[in-house]
Design a protein around this motif. Structure first.
Motif, mmCIF file in Angstrom:
data_model
loop_
_atom_site.group_PDB
_atom_site.id
_atom_site.type_symbol
_atom_site.label_atom_id
_atom_site.label_comp_id
_atom_site.label_asym_id
_atom_site.label_seq_id
_atom_site.Cartn_x
_atom_site.Cartn_y
_atom_site.Cartn_z
ATOM 1 N N ALA A 218 0.813 -1.226 0.000
ATOM 2 C CA ALA A 218 0.000 0.000 0.000
ATOM 3 C C ALA A 218 0.839 1.266 0.000
ATOM 4 O O ALA A 218 0.300 2.357 0.166
ATOM 5 C CB ALA A 218 -0.943 -0.006 1.205
ATOM 6 N N THR A 219 2.136 1.117 -0.185
ATOM 7 C CA THR A 219 2.972 2.319 -0.194
ATOM 8 C C THR A 219 4.111 2.155 -1.194
ATOM 9 O O THR A 219 4.241 1.118 -1.838
ATOM 10 C CB THR A 219 3.636 2.571 1.185
ATOM 11 N N ARG A 220 4.899 3.185 -1.257
ATOM 12 C CA ARG A 220 6.123 3.111 -2.073
ATOM 13 C C ARG A 220 7.211 3.867 -1.326
ATOM 14 O O ARG A 220 6.930 4.797 -0.582
ATOM 15 C CB ARG A 220 5.871 3.745 -3.443
ATOM 16 N N MET A 221 8.456 3.453 -1.514
ATOM 17 C CA MET A 221 9.592 4.251 -1.049
ATOM 18 C C MET A 221 10.406 4.622 -2.274
ATOM 19 O O MET A 221 10.577 3.805 -3.179
ATOM 20 C CB MET A 221 10.468 3.450 -0.088
ATOM 21 N N GLY A 222 10.910 5.836 -2.284
ATOM 22 C CA GLY A 222 11.713 6.271 -3.420
ATOM 23 C C GLY A 222 10.853 6.526 -4.646
ATOM 24 O O GLY A 222 9.625 6.552 -4.566
ATOM 25 N N ASP A 223 11.519 6.657 -5.805
ATOM 26 C CA ASP A 223 10.808 7.034 -7.023
ATOM 27 C C ASP A 223 10.268 5.843 -7.798
ATOM 28 O O ASP A 223 9.362 5.979 -8.606
ATOM 29 C CB ASP A 223 11.752 7.806 -7.960
ATOM 30 N N MET A 224 10.865 4.682 -7.580
ATOM 31 C CA MET A 224 10.513 3.541 -8.423
ATOM 32 C C MET A 224 9.494 2.639 -7.742
ATOM 33 O O MET A 224 9.626 2.363 -6.555
ATOM 34 C CB MET A 224 11.772 2.720 -8.743
ATOM 35 N N PRO A 225 8.501 2.144 -8.513
ATOM 36 C CA PRO A 225 7.614 1.134 -7.935
ATOM 37 C C PRO A 225 8.454 -0.035 -7.402
ATOM 38 O O PRO A 225 9.385 -0.483 -8.075
ATOM 39 C CB PRO A 225 6.756 0.686 -9.124
ATOM 40 N N GLY A 226 8.129 -0.482 -6.216
ATOM 41 C CA GLY A 226 8.924 -1.565 -5.630
ATOM 42 C C GLY A 226 10.072 -1.077 -4.760
ATOM 43 O O GLY A 226 10.773 -1.873 -4.152
ATOM 44 N N GLY A 227 10.253 0.238 -4.704
ATOM 45 C CA GLY A 227 11.283 0.799 -3.822
ATOM 46 C C GLY A 227 11.086 0.386 -2.375
ATOM 47 O O GLY A 227 12.041 0.261 -1.614
ATOM 48 N N GLN A 228 9.813 0.130 -2.032
ATOM 49 C CA GLN A 228 9.525 -0.302 -0.656
ATOM 50 C C GLN A 228 10.146 -1.664 -0.343
ATOM 51 O O GLN A 228 10.277 -2.020 0.822
ATOM 52 C CB GLN A 228 8.014 -0.313 -0.393
ATOM 53 N N PHE A 229 10.494 -2.424 -1.389
ATOM 54 C CA PHE A 229 11.176 -3.702 -1.156
ATOM 55 C C PHE A 229 12.697 -3.505 -1.151
ATOM 56 O O PHE A 229 13.409 -4.102 -0.365
ATOM 57 C CB PHE A 229 10.837 -4.732 -2.245
ATOM 58 N N GLU A 230 13.146 -2.677 -2.106
ATOM 59 C CA GLU A 230 14.591 -2.549 -2.338
ATOM 60 C C GLU A 230 15.285 -1.709 -1.277
ATOM 61 O O GLU A 230 16.389 -2.026 -0.845
ATOM 62 C CB GLU A 230 14.852 -1.933 -3.725
ATOM 63 N N ILE A 231 14.647 -0.609 -0.873
ATOM 64 C CA ILE A 231 15.345 0.336 0.003
ATOM 65 C C ILE A 231 15.660 -0.269 1.373
ATOM 66 O O ILE A 231 16.818 -0.209 1.811
ATOM 67 C CB ILE A 231 14.575 1.673 0.067
ATOM 68 N N PRO A 232 14.695 -0.885 2.060
ATOM 69 C CA PRO A 232 15.074 -1.490 3.349
ATOM 70 C C PRO A 232 16.149 -2.563 3.194
ATOM 71 O O PRO A 232 17.054 -2.664 4.010
ATOM 72 C CB PRO A 232 13.757 -2.097 3.851
ATOM 73 N N ARG A 233 16.055 -3.354 2.124
ATOM 74 C CA ARG A 233 17.079 -4.383 1.897
ATOM 75 C C ARG A 233 18.439 -3.756 1.635
ATOM 76 O O ARG A 233 19.465 -4.259 2.103
ATOM 77 C CB ARG A 233 16.670 -5.286 0.725
ATOM 78 N N SER A 234 18.435 -2.642 0.882
ATOM 79 C CA SER A 234 19.711 -1.973 0.607
ATOM 80 C C SER A 234 20.337 -1.467 1.898
ATOM 81 O O SER A 234 21.554 -1.537 2.078
ATOM 82 C CB SER A 234 19.506 -0.792 -0.348
#
Lengths: 504, 243
Positions: free
Chosen positions: A384-400
């Protein structure tokens, strides 16, 4: 029933779809909200005399207010694609805990009073009177939904059970039927500004304690010149950080609070917490109350204006970030006084990730070498959300962030992470002791997935970015024979890895 | 007498079908979305949303990911439905344009296959509905009713094609008569009358049933909203602060 020991499913590493067991989780239900909580939130003090008539009128009102509700009641074909996706069905086998089974409880009443076929043909058209029996099932099963949206991913039409369970809860409230756990908490926010009912002085004490702890810890390592502050109510600070109130004192939540503080310290960005808006969580969403949600959120808008901050950042909390990211702009926006160069609001992970990318933080991965880390995508953040500019950033950013802080990271199986993640089993008002049975069973799929990576990779740290997930897993890990010390926050890892002080 | 009642019934069914759908679609269009609820990860622009919808509507992408068995049955049936409808065009236009004529000739050559493609998935979906315990539990009469109705429509169609052929010229005359509001008598072939009756029932039933998923999917906010709540403020028309 809290006294009985609840048998947790066996950890095998496999998620198996159970045979149906009708009524299996019918007995697990919330304590009802009393008069004080209901009237405090502006609802009738107990079940009203003409509740059926009132409930149907409320349903009619909501059908004209929410496109999602009307549409999703009409177009479900009962294909069953969602049925084996819900963690509460997988855990209990109760067919009314399948998303479609849950929705049908609502839909049969809707058909009876709002569709020509239901009015004319009754049972034959799948319609049913709104009887006391039906209301009883509503109370049980609509409070077994954690509004995690996993079913919505599976549905060919994107039917979101959360929308329907929210409406059901709103209807039940309008006739004087709510749960003690959630209603008490919302009332606390109305009165004190946070879910725990903490007074500003108590928060301040806790923050002072944290500051001392950090200072001592650094001094023990022989570092004398580092004094990380956790400021509160500082007017004119650059950033207002709103965190779930559990971060002020609960374990392991508080470890992430230290992480946030260290990131701000090292970034050299002035920041503050607010004692008036001392809660990121917003249980108004759980009961489907637009007004309640807006009233809770309005404290944050007020704090932004009062403290004259330029940026707004949210701490580690799942549903809070959904509301902040998706709803705040509608509920309490526009945020004209905030700096438009940054996302409004911004997730703490976006904030930290940004600094990492710019090379503004020095992270010593070896500090976390004792951990093999896996990451659980919180349902609200994932779907239900996004992080950063790209769709799926909510998955990538915490992992990064985790990878920047740790040498050893491994993901759980693909079908249990990212957009397919499971709810922890404690979301949307389940996080209370009397619901322990369904909490333990609902966590089963996640625990099986975790078991796989424990066995294959020796995972011993379960990283989270949600206060409810943290509270839920620390409580239920022991039931599955795992140590609750495995549970922690992403910024807890940051806190351990970050090297403070002047850059070399 | 038979013709008069059928002509009346046909117009009645078409009116219900068209206005029923229009009413429903009108509702789906005007009831507001008070909040942003796209299912993320979601596209952040309009083109992305259009692509997302195309994949959902044309290929049942989400269903493919969530249940291959249901996807197979659903896809096969909907494809067959599309082809069957296309092969009926020749009854609705006169003269039949050249490209459609070519299409017809091609479809005629594989008509047995198309018939099976229409019928078999319905049987399959029916069995699956009864077979899987959780699906059986949530199924209501309407779910079986639609499958049976469509099955009978298909079966009567195949019967006409291979066993009891009606006078196709009379059929076409009858349908063109309906379209041009100068009704002709209904062909007396009993299978045709059955086929036609079932279709009228389907038309009348459609707007009040779950078959509205075909129109409703386009309005589904979790699928058709752009993921931009921070960038663009959604105004809730019934928000008390705004009213």
């Amino acid at each position: 029933m809290a006294k009985e020991k609840i048998e947790a499913p066996k950890l095998t590493g496999k998620i198996e779809t159970p045979r149906i067991q009708p009524g299996a989780s019918l007995a697990c239900q919330h304590h009802k909200a009393n008069e004080q909580f209901l009237t405090g939130l502006g609802y009738p003090s107990s079940l009203v005399e003409n509740w059926q008539e009132k409930a149907i009128a409320k349903m009619g009102e909501l059908l004209n207010k929410y496109k999602s509700l009307k549409l999703y009641l009409d177009i479900c074909v009962r294909c069953g694609a969602c049925a084996d996706k819900c963690q509460f069905y997988l855990g209990t086998g109760d067919p009314k805990n399948t998303p479609v089974g849950r929705q049908e409880l609502f839909r049969k009443v809707y058909r009876r009073y709002f569709t020509p076929a239901g009015k004319l043909l009754g049972n034959l058209a799948g319609a049913e009177d709104f009887t006391e029996e039906v209301l009883k099932e509503w109370y049980v099963y609509f409070h077994h939904c954690s509004q995690c949206r996993r079913c919505c991913v599976a549905c060919p039409y994107g039917i979101d059970t959360a929308e329907i369970s929210m409406a059901a809860r709103e209807i039940m409230h309008s006739i004087g039927l709510g749960t003690k756990y959630v209603d008490e908490i919302i009332l606390k926010v109305f009165n004190f500004g946070n879910n725990l009912g903490m007074q500003p002085k108590a928060i301040k004490n806790s923050l002072d304690f944290c500051e001392d702890e950090m200072k001592e810890a650094y001094e023990e390592k022989g570092i004398m010149d580092i004094d990380v502050k956790i400021p509160m109510d500082v007017e004119g600070a650059e950033v207002l950080l709103v965190v779930p109130s559990a971060d002020f004192f609960a374990s392991p939540h508080i470890e992430s609070l230290l992480g946030y503080a260290k990131v701000f310290y090292q970034a050299g960005i002035s920041w503050t917490l607010s004692s008036y808006a001392s809660e990121a969580g917003n249980f108004g969403m759980f009961i489907g109350s637009y007004d309640g949600m807006q009233k809770v959120a309005s404290r944050i808008g007020q704090a932004v204006r009062d403290l004259k901050v330029k940026r707004l950042v949210i701490g580690e909390c799942g549903h809070a970030y959904r509301i902040a990211y998706s709803f705040w702009n509608t509920l309490i926006g526009p945020f004209d006084t905030l700096d438009k160069r940054y996302p409004i609001p911004q997730h703490i992970c976006e904030f930290t990730y940004d600094l990492i990318k710019r090379g503004a933080l020095r992270l010593d991965k070896e500090a976390n070498d004792e951990f093999v880390v896996t990451y659980h995508d919180s349902c609200n953040i994932a779907r239900a959300t996004r992080m950063g500019d790209m769709p799926g950033g909510q998955f990538e950013i915490p992992r990064s962030i985790i990878k920047a802080c740790c040498n050893k990271f491994v993901d759980m199986p693909q079908e249990t992470i990212r957009e397919n993640t499971f709810c922890c089993g404690g979301g949307a008002g389940l996080l209370t002791d009397e619901m322990m049975d369904i909490r333990i069973k609902g966590a089963m799929p996640r625990m099986q997935a975790l078991k796989q990576v424990i066995d294959s990779h020796g995972v011993n740290f379960f990283a989270l970015i949600c206060a409810i997930c943290k509270a839920q897993f620390t409580k239920i890990f022991p039931a599955y024979g795992l140590s609750m010390d495995m549970v922690g926050g992403v910024h807890q890892l940051v806190s351990r890895a970050i090297v403070l002080g002047a850059k070399e | 007498m038979l013709s008069t009642s059928y002509i009346f019934l046909a117009y009645f069914a078409i009116i219900i079908f068209v206005f029923g759908i229009l009413c429903k679609v009108w509702k789906y269009a005007v009831i507001p979305n008070p909040l942003k609820i796209p299912l993320t990860p979601a596209p952040t622009n309009t083109i992305g949303v259009i692509l997302r919808m195309v994949f959902e509507v044309a290929f049942f992408k989400s269903l493919f990911k969530s249940n291959k068995f249901t996807w197979l049955g659903g896809c096969a049936f909907h494809l067959a439905l599309l082809v069957v409808l296309a092969s009926h065009i020749r009854f609705f236009v006169s003269p039949v344009p050249e490209p459609i004529m070519l299409l017809q000739t091609f479809l005629q050559s594989i008509s047995m296959f198309i018939g099976l493609l229409f019928i078999a998935p319905l049987v399959y979906l029916f069995i699956r509905r009864v077979w899987v315990d959780r699906t059986r539990f949530v199924s209501i009469f309407a779910d079986y009713f639609v499958l049976i109705l469509l099955f009978l429509i298909g079966l009567s169609g195949i019967t006409m094609k291979y066993l009891i052929r009606p006078d196709l010229f009379a059929v076409k005359t009858f349908i063109l008569g309906l379209i041009s509001f100068s009704p002709e008598p209904i062909p007396t072939n009993p299978i045709f009358i059955t086929h036609f009756t079932l279709i009228l029932i389907l038309l009348i039933y459609f707007p009040f049933s779950k078959l509205m998923h075909g129109c409703g999917i386009f309005f589904s906010p979790t699928r058709n909203q752009i993921d931009n709540p921070r960038e663009k403020r959604l105004i809730n028309p019934w928000d008390k602060r705004i009213i």
